[in-house]
Design a protein around this motif. Sequence first.
Motif, PDB file in Angstrom:
ATOM      1  N   THR A 298     -10.527 -79.514  46.426  1.00  0.00           N
ATOM      2  CA  THR A 298     -10.911 -78.881  47.681  1.00  0.00           C
ATOM      3  C   THR A 298     -11.788 -77.666  47.402  1.00  0.00           C
ATOM      4  N   THR A 299     -12.252 -77.033  48.468  1.00  0.00           N
ATOM      5  CA  THR A 299     -13.066 -75.835  48.299  1.00  0.00           C
ATOM      6  C   THR A 299     -12.205 -74.609  47.955  1.00  0.00           C
ATOM      7  N   TYR A 300     -11.188 -74.355  48.774  1.00  0.00           N
ATOM      8  CA  TYR A 300     -10.390 -73.134  48.600  1.00  0.00           C
ATOM      9  C   TYR A 300      -8.927 -73.406  48.259  1.00  0.00           C
ATOM     10  N   GLY A 301      -8.599 -74.630  47.882  1.00  0.00           N
ATOM     11  CA  GLY A 301      -7.228 -74.932  47.503  1.00  0.00           C
ATOM     12  C   GLY A 301      -6.409 -75.499  48.653  1.00  0.00           C
ATOM     13  N   ILE A 302      -5.173 -75.839  48.328  1.00  0.00           N
ATOM     14  CA  ILE A 302      -4.247 -76.455  49.279  1.00  0.00           C
ATOM     15  C   ILE A 302      -3.264 -75.416  49.790  1.00  0.00           C
ATOM     16  N   LYS A 303      -3.035 -75.445  51.083  1.00  0.00           N
ATOM     17  CA  LYS A 303      -2.040 -74.557  51.673  1.00  0.00           C
ATOM     18  C   LYS A 303      -0.652 -75.134  51.416  1.00  0.00           C
ATOM     19  N   ASN A 304       0.202 -74.336  50.807  1.00  0.00           N
ATOM     20  CA  ASN A 304       1.550 -74.811  50.527  1.00  0.00           C
ATOM     21  C   ASN A 304       2.350 -74.980  51.812  1.00  0.00           C
ATOM     22  N   ASN A 305       2.835 -76.175  52.019  1.00  0.00           N
ATOM     23  CA  ASN A 305       3.714 -76.429  53.155  1.00  0.00           C
ATOM     24  C   ASN A 305       4.673 -77.568  52.799  1.00  0.00           C
ATOM     25  N   MET A 306       5.477 -77.966  53.734  1.00  0.00           N
ATOM     26  CA  MET A 306       6.499 -78.974  53.471  1.00  0.00           C
ATOM     27  C   MET A 306       5.906 -80.335  53.120  1.00  0.00           C
ATOM     28  N   TYR A 307       4.643 -80.558  53.472  1.00  0.00           N
ATOM     29  CA  TYR A 307       4.020 -81.862  53.202  1.00  0.00           C
ATOM     30  C   TYR A 307       3.319 -81.921  51.855  1.00  0.00           C
ATOM     31  N   SER A 308       2.879 -80.774  51.365  1.00  0.00           N
ATOM     32  CA  SER A 308       2.179 -80.774  50.077  1.00  0.00           C
ATOM     33  C   SER A 308       3.137 -80.703  48.899  1.00  0.00           C
ATOM     34  N   ILE A 309       4.260 -80.013  49.077  1.00  0.00           N
ATOM     35  CA  ILE A 309       5.233 -79.852  47.995  1.00  0.00           C
ATOM     36  C   ILE A 309       5.855 -81.216  47.657  1.00  0.00           C
ATOM     37  N   GLY A 310       5.811 -81.560  46.389  1.00  0.00           N
ATOM     38  CA  GLY A 310       6.363 -82.838  45.952  1.00  0.00           C
ATOM     39  C   GLY A 310       5.387 -83.991  46.047  1.00  0.00           C
ATOM     40  N   LEU A 311       4.253 -83.771  46.702  1.00  0.00           N
ATOM     41  CA  LEU A 311       3.244 -84.818  46.850  1.00  0.00           C
ATOM     42  C   LEU A 311       2.048 -84.570  45.940  1.00  0.00           C
ATOM     43  N   VAL A 312       1.569 -83.307  45.926  1.00  0.00           N
ATOM     44  CA  VAL A 312       0.384 -82.944  45.146  1.00  0.00           C
ATOM     45  C   VAL A 312       0.811 -82.405  43.787  1.00  0.00           C
ATOM     46  N   GLN A 313       0.364 -83.079  42.713  1.00  0.00           N
ATOM     47  CA  GLN A 313       0.705 -82.628  41.366  1.00  0.00           C
ATOM     48  C   GLN A 313      -0.317 -81.636  40.814  1.00  0.00           C
ATOM     49  N   ASN A 314      -1.589 -81.797  41.193  1.00  0.00           N
ATOM     50  CA  ASN A 314      -2.645 -80.946  40.633  1.00  0.00           C
ATOM     51  C   ASN A 314      -3.626 -80.520  41.713  1.00  0.00           C
ATOM     52  N   GLU A 315      -4.187 -79.323  41.541  1.00  0.00           N
ATOM     53  CA  GLU A 315      -5.219 -78.822  42.452  1.00  0.00           C
ATOM     54  C   GLU A 315      -6.474 -78.451  41.666  1.00  0.00           C
ATOM     55  N   VAL A 316      -7.617 -78.798  42.209  1.00  0.00           N
ATOM     56  CA  VAL A 316      -8.916 -78.403  41.665  1.00  0.00           C
ATOM     57  C   VAL A 316      -9.683 -77.753  42.811  1.00  0.00           C
ATOM     58  N   THR A 317     -10.291 -76.606  42.558  1.00  0.00           N
ATOM     59  CA  THR A 317     -11.004 -75.901  43.621  1.00  0.00           C
ATOM     60  C   THR A 317     -12.511 -75.898  43.358  1.00  0.00           C
TER      61      THR A 317
END
Length: 324
Positions: A298-317
Amino acid sequence: MIKKVVNSKGGLHNRLTRKIRLLPFTLQETEQYLKSKNVHIDRYQMLTIFMAMGGVPHYLKELKKGESATQAIDRLCFTKDGLLSTEFANLYRSLFENADRHISVVRALADKPSGLTRNEIIAACNLKSGGTTSILLEELVESGFITPHLPFQKNASQSTYKLSDEYSLFYLKFIEHSRATGAGTWLKKSSTPSWRSWSGYAFEGICMKHTDNIKQALGISGVFTEASAWRHIPKDGNGAQVDLLLDRQDNVISICEMKFSNTEFAIDKTYAAELRYKLDIFRRESKTKKSLFLAMVTTYGIKNNMYSIGLVQNEVTMDDLFLP
């Protein structure tokens, strides 16, 4: 040049001393170039400009100090004398004989963000299957206008071609049939639904050109990796598609999802369900035994919430795409 010099079967065969393939700038090279011209804009604006005109120095040199990305795109694309307002036809006709055939392929791919196979291109453009079409596609690939993407677990003959020239995509989407011109044109267009769909597709294309940066950000630069694409189109039911997956030798497949946003990207309930469905379908259809890691680019990263936790293993900005 490709046909008559590089691939010559006559007197020039095997007489080349060196081949230099001049590709457009990467994001990092674009940043360095603009700084050398005292054009200081942030990376989000630089990315926006790159999405509209790519890393072509001939276009980038037209940017002015103290001008925002919106102002630059307005001036270059939507004014009467703007360099990019009439560049499209001149570009292809200056490079290719019988350029109408090349343009028809580019137009067909612009209408299909998911890409087309060779046979689908032939059908869409009324081409003949044979050597002439092979040369046509090779010329467009070597010139950087289109890119073949190798499907996961398939051979090169089943590759999917996508339009990879940012300017061509932008021109066909926004400039060609634009009635509005002058200052403020792009500001209005960039708030429309068509801009959102284009920006997502354009960002995906840029990410795929910077796969090495993504691998570096994931910490797998030293791991043997095969990059490919995958899509499943069932006769009944919903299909699924992955534009970039990294099949790694460490028994992991990174499924890369790319999303362009002007803020942190928030995964909601609907999109989380879509991602889980995609992962499940991919595992079932590919029959892979490897672990699947979902990587969000993504451009600025992922917002941590109940849907991203446990689903997204890695982030690239976005910043990772500018790495050397």
